[in-house]
Design a protein around this motif. Structure first.
Motif, short mmCIF file in Angstrom:
data_model
loop_
_atom_site.label_atom_id
_atom_site.label_comp_id
_atom_site.label_asym_id
_atom_site.label_seq_id
_atom_site.Cartn_x
_atom_site.Cartn_y
_atom_site.Cartn_z
N ALA A 1 -2.91 -1.11 4.94
CA ALA A 1 -4.07 -1.63 4.21
C ALA A 1 -5.03 -0.50 3.85
CB ALA A 1 -4.78 -2.70 5.05
N ALA A 2 -5.21 0.44 4.78
CA ALA A 2 -6.11 1.57 4.53
C ALA A 2 -5.57 2.44 3.39
CB ALA A 2 -6.28 2.40 5.79
N LEU A 3 -4.26 2.58 3.32
CA LEU A 3 -3.64 3.36 2.25
C LEU A 3 -3.87 2.67 0.90
CD1 LEU A 3 -1.85 5.85 1.62
CD2 LEU A 3 0.15 4.38 1.86
N GLU A 4 -3.73 1.34 0.90
CA GLU A 4 -3.97 0.59 -0.34
C GLU A 4 -5.41 0.76 -0.80
OE1 GLU A 4 -2.57 -3.24 1.00
OE2 GLU A 4 -0.56 -2.91 0.17
N THR A 5 -6.32 0.66 0.15
CA THR A 5 -7.75 0.82 -0.18
C THR A 5 -8.00 2.21 -0.75
OG1 THR A 5 -8.29 -0.65 1.63
CG2 THR A 5 -10.08 0.70 0.76
#
Lengths: 240, 240, 240, 240
Positions: free
Chosen positions: C134-138
């Motif tokens: 999720a952090a990578l997507e953000t």
């Protein structure tokens, strides 16, 4: 190292490369071509054997892949190792290349079916594999070649994979596999006690890995068993 | 999540687990069984479908392996994802399980033949693979499903492996593969542009790896292509 | 195809092959060496760059392995494809070879840790992998390169393998990996939307395979992701 | 089968699961826990050993993975096989689990470096591998454990992979590997002649595969060697 003449009978069959492979193999196993001997040039073999260059290359490539000859870039091709002289007792020389070739799809199919069998085998299927293993041990102790028991073992593993296509494909290869196993186990029957012990041990480890439901181990042991079986035929390890 | 009744027609055929798989699949694709719905207990399915417990377990195990249902230990089995409702337009529901099963031996055989093709393909064989790829692209651009071109591509790779047993085994699976490919590419034809682009790209990468003689890469891309093909059928990735 | 002069600065550093690789790479990315251009002979490069033959062979072998040049037996070595001209914006040219080399042990270690993670991950560990994803997507949606989030994702997978040696070995490679990821994701940040979408999708599939406890799938998707990451850097697929 | 009490010393160290693993292992190797004996319940071990449930599960999972115990769903965990009583002569019991764990990253890294070594080794590197092999044979013939020669062999293979990260990662594991090899070869030194013969043969085959530039074979033999090494420690095969 001395350059030698290959005694080649001109041939006009479909599997020309196999026949050529077989004739060269025969001269290596018979000792006519000794270790270190240099083979004639590709051009010379083409002429003597009356085939095209690709056929010769194909045959030489397979002989090298089987560890029987070695090519040195720009120098020539040399006899590397000599399989058991009994090899041609158990198979027609023109068939040996095709028997060895069967190990390639077997490696792929059977490594996968062993892994799936470890994950999916029912108790009944495991018992069948165990019974085939016991039958192979009995055959060996009776001095039989045990090739039918060997085929039964591999088929039982394929059946335990829970996908009927695996045994079906193995059945499709039955003719070639039975020839291949007869040759391999014929040699083993006349080999050392140590050789027979290894063959049994390899089967036992496959059984144990499937029994303990370890898919990676089952894949590895099947792959290792088939690789060693092939190496025992071409004599890469002496009598082992 | 609500418990549901499966409308099951008692069956007396050999491939009972496949038929059961197909009936449950049909109810999932039609939307009768919605995502999150809890399936009846194994005992209940046995009774309704009039089969033994192993048949039910087999069918549920495959549905789970295909990502369509998920079992929670001691709680029950739930619908997880819904494949395209068009799935049953392209294959009889009783055949779908068997088409999906064909991917297992294909993965093993074709990953190996792709690797061998990278090492051994002749120029002529590479050209044939390239022509099959071009034909597949043309078929797609014409709005055709291209399953024959797809089969030709995979057969050309198997032929380039330099071991006639690879194409022979693929031919042995021709019936089941043609059904499987018709289903897969039927769905792709009605899918998004992105989906068609991916299917072509996967084939192109296999060709490129064989062309550049990188065996590990060819093995990986073939394995990846077949895995994705299977996932596209079961709808694990939505329309992809 | 025209023969060209390489402008080489004589070097006396340890990683001579890397430096040579970097200088040739720089001339390819800058367009000084165009596609199809023939490189000088090995002997000539030895003389101009003032290094021994093995250093030159090493550098050319890596350039070929990376798909940047192609050697034709007895004819010469030719420029095959041109990576993004932005490549050298994100890494010193002498470091690029070493960054690419990091993919080899990563492929081995991370494919294995992904498979083990699928078998052993606790719920807490799965959540950590999911959070890193999720952090990578953000990060991507904010237009950041996201290389720290990328490293966190891969480390979380290694931790979930249930063997502290996997994260320890990844930490040992942290310096080289951070350089490698910065370069890869720097290029991706300036690449197409499609390229970013692919990078995310590859990570999502690894996560999904670990989540559904499918070890073979996790191994395949990790292996595929790293192979594609490497290919995106060397530009084997254009902007993809 | 009789239920037994584990004599457990409460521990407050970081690697609690390893310590617990070691204590149970010690009682199996000493014969306090005989084959077939049922271990206390997880809850009971938690209380006696004063650790949380995940620690106990971790230790039991590893004991099962190592083939020392077997869990039967809903019945309990039973002692399956007894490693050599000499095992704890060569390593502190709390270290054994960590030594065994080292095989997981080794399998991944070394199988890959063996394959790359087969493709890339220079003549000088092949000679170094051969010299390390000869030194191992000499050490065995002198009745030494040969662990330093063993490490040198594996390091020489890693160096021949043509990527300095492989030897660097092996060096990073040097401490744990030296303990692991000392334990393994300590047991082998006191084992049968057959056992020593096998250990040497496994190394010889890796060398031969790298020598003949067969990457798939090198990968298989390294994988097989490490798997067998591990099995010899846990005693899965009796004295072998």
């Amino acid at each position: 190292m001395n350059d030698v003449t290959l005694k080649l009978k001109p041939a006009r069959r479909e599997r020309l490369a196999d026949v050529l492979y077989g004739q060269i193999l025969e001269q290596i196993t018979s000792g006519e071509l000794v270790e270190g001997a240099k083979l004639p040039s590709e051009a010379r073999i083409c002429r003597d054997f009356q085939v095209s260059r690709p056929v010769v290359r194909e045959a030489l490539m397979r002989l090298q892949a089987d560890g029987l000859v070695v090519s040195r870039q720009g120098i020539g091709t040399f006899v590397k190792s000599r399989p058991s002289s009994k090899l041609t007792d158990f198979a027609a020389s023109a068939d040996i290349a095709s028997y060895l070739r069967a190990f390639e799809p077997r490696l792929a199919l059977e490594a996968e079916s062993a892994a799936l069998a470890a994950m999916r085998r029912t108790k009944a299927q495991l018992i069948q594999i165990g019974e085939a293993l016991a039958a192979l041990e009995t055959a060996f102790s009776r001095g039989e070649s045990g090739w039918e028991e060997d085929f039964a073992f591999h088929l039982a593993v394929a059946r335990a994979a829970g996908n009927e296509l695996f045994p079906r494909l193995l059945e499709e290869l039955r003719d070639i596999l039975s020839g291949s196993m007869r040759m391999a186990l014929g040699l083993t029957r006349h080999g050392s006690d140590d050789r027979r012990r290894r063959v049994l041990e390899e089967h036992r480890k496959i059984f144990a890995a499937i029994s303990s439901q370890n898919a990676d181990l089952a894949r590895l042991y099947m792959r290792h068993h088939l690789t060693e079986s092939r190496a025992r035929i071409t004599g890469s390890y002496g009598d082992l």
